[in-house]
Design an enzyme around this catalytic site. Structure first.
Site, PDB file in Angstrom:
ATOM      1  N   ASP A  37       9.107  -2.483   1.323  1.00  0.00           N
ATOM      2  CA  ASP A  37       9.316  -1.348   0.935  1.00  0.00           C
ATOM      3  C   ASP A  37      11.056  -1.219   1.247  1.00  0.00           C
ATOM      4  OD1 ASP A  37       9.320   1.323   0.173  1.00  0.00           O
ATOM      5  OD2 ASP A  37       8.510   1.899   2.199  1.00  0.00           O
ATOM      6  N   ARG A  51      -7.703   0.831   5.946  1.00  0.00           N
ATOM      7  CA  ARG A  51      -7.617  -0.781   5.616  1.00  0.00           C
ATOM      8  C   ARG A  51      -8.727  -1.476   5.136  1.00  0.00           C
ATOM      9  NH1 ARG A  51      -2.998  -1.480   8.695  1.00  0.00           N
ATOM     10  NH2 ARG A  51      -2.505  -0.388  10.702  1.00  0.00           N
ATOM     11  N   GLU A  92       3.499 -10.401   4.293  1.00  0.00           N
ATOM     12  CA  GLU A  92       3.703  -9.358   4.720  1.00  0.00           C
ATOM     13  C   GLU A  92       2.852  -8.485   3.490  1.00  0.00           C
ATOM     14  OE1 GLU A  92       3.780  -6.985   6.273  1.00  0.00           O
ATOM     15  OE2 GLU A  92       5.577  -5.803   6.459  1.00  0.00           O
TER      16      GLU A  92
HETATM   17  P1  IMP Z   1       9.971  -1.451   5.144  1.00  0.00           P
HETATM   18  O1  IMP Z   1      10.371  -1.956   6.496  1.00  0.00           O
HETATM   19  O2  IMP Z   1      10.384  -0.454   4.693  1.00  0.00           O
HETATM   20  O3  IMP Z   1      10.057  -2.567   3.937  1.00  0.00           O
HETATM   21  O4  IMP Z   1       8.398  -1.384   5.258  1.00  0.00           O
HETATM   22  C1  IMP Z   1       7.397  -2.223   5.423  1.00  0.00           C
HETATM   23  C2  IMP Z   1       6.113  -1.873   6.196  1.00  0.00           C
HETATM   24  O5  IMP Z   1       6.203  -0.181   6.028  1.00  0.00           O
HETATM   25  C3  IMP Z   1       4.972  -2.354   5.561  1.00  0.00           C
HETATM   26  O6  IMP Z   1       4.749  -3.432   6.395  1.00  0.00           O
HETATM   27  C4  IMP Z   1       4.161  -1.251   5.755  1.00  0.00           C
HETATM   28  O7  IMP Z   1       3.580  -1.364   6.852  1.00  0.00           O
HETATM   29  C5  IMP Z   1       4.839   0.075   5.700  1.00  0.00           C
HETATM   30  N1  IMP Z   1       4.529   0.429   4.409  1.00  0.00           N
HETATM   31  C6  IMP Z   1       5.531   0.835   3.463  1.00  0.00           C
HETATM   32  N2  IMP Z   1       5.177   1.379   2.367  1.00  0.00           N
HETATM   33  C7  IMP Z   1       3.379   1.690   2.628  1.00  0.00           C
HETATM   34  C8  IMP Z   1       2.611   2.130   1.837  1.00  0.00           C
HETATM   35  O8  IMP Z   1       2.771   2.579   0.627  1.00  0.00           O
HETATM   36  N3  IMP Z   1       1.424   2.017   2.649  1.00  0.00           N
HETATM   37  C9  IMP Z   1       1.162   1.641   3.792  1.00  0.00           C
HETATM   38  N4  IMP Z   1       2.076   0.900   4.208  1.00  0.00           N
HETATM   39  C10 IMP Z   1       3.603   1.064   3.950  1.00  0.00           C
HETATM   40 MG    MG Z   2       3.304  -3.552   7.777  1.00  0.00          MG
END
Ligand code: IMP
Ligand code: MG
Length: 186
Positions: free
Chosen positions: A106, A168, A102
């Site tokens: 976050d 990207r 991944e």
């Molecule tokens: P989580 O479910 O909050 O852990 O988020 C993970 C997903 O959020 C990642 O796979 C990214 O697609 C997106 N994401 C979180 N932070 C960022 C960032 O700073 N830039 C771009 N995408 C992000």
């Molecule tokens: Mg993602």
């Protein structure tokens, strides 16, 4: 809904060299951990695609690829709310050494969901490799076995990661300064 747009040009957080060096280290570590075995690299589209390409080539292991696509409903800048699978794993998972690949950990919602979805399919091992870890906003406890870089709570783009499908293809990992409310990390 609050206004969010890219306000300035992205600025480099991690250079191509820093990324390449770190991924070689991760690849060596994974190759040691799975020496003599094969692995299934399960990458989360689209953001992890470039990380997958580089990580896979740093492995001295028999490796196969699969892809999942997850969507989280909520704001564009931060994932929020419910996660769902737009594309799930096609091939068998049972008895295999699965490494989830991944881009960013976050809030942890996405990986938490994927781990809960995959565990009942009885992989031999289920590990997590993330290029970036942003611990500041964690809501779900997720253990990442392989972490490229731990970074503060910036919004980053490049090296596969996007804002609204843009950036990207930047070769570096960049901070995208945002208009609207200040970024919590400043
Ligand atoms: P989580 O479910 O909050 O852990 O988020 C993970 C997903 O959020 C990642 O796979 C990214 O697609 C997106 N994401 C979180 N932070 C960022 C960032 O700073 N830039 C771009 N995408 C992000
Ligand atoms: Mg993602």
């Amino acid at each position: 809904m609050r206004e969010q747009s890219a306000s300035q040009a992205p600025r480099v957080l991690l250079t191509r060299e820093q990324i390449a060096t770190r991924i070689e280290q991760l690849g060596a570590q994974i190759s040691r951990d799975f020496a003599g075995e094969s692995v299934l690299l399960l990458a989360v589209l689209k953001g992890a695609s470039i990380f997958l390409a580089d990580l896979a080539r740093s492995l001295s292991l028999d490796a196969q690829f699969e892809f999942v696509m997850a969507a989280s409903y909520g704001g564009a800048r931060h994932s929020q709310g419910t996660v769902s699978l737009l594309q799930s794993v096609a091939g068998p998972v049972e008895g295999r050494n699965v490494i989830l690949v991944e881009d960013i950990l976050d809030t942890g919602r996405t990986l938490n969901y994927l781990l809960r979805t995959l565990q009942p399919r009885n992989p031999r091992q289920l590990k997590v490799a993330v290029l970036l870890d942003k611990p500041a906003r964690r809501e779900r406890a997720v253990h990442a076995d392989y972490v490229g870089f731990r970074i503060p709570n910036h919004f980053v783009v490049g090296y596969g990661m996007d804002f609204d499908e843009r950036y990207r293809n930047l070769p570096e990992i960049c901070i995208l300064p945002m208009a609207g409310p200040p970024d919590p990390a400043g």
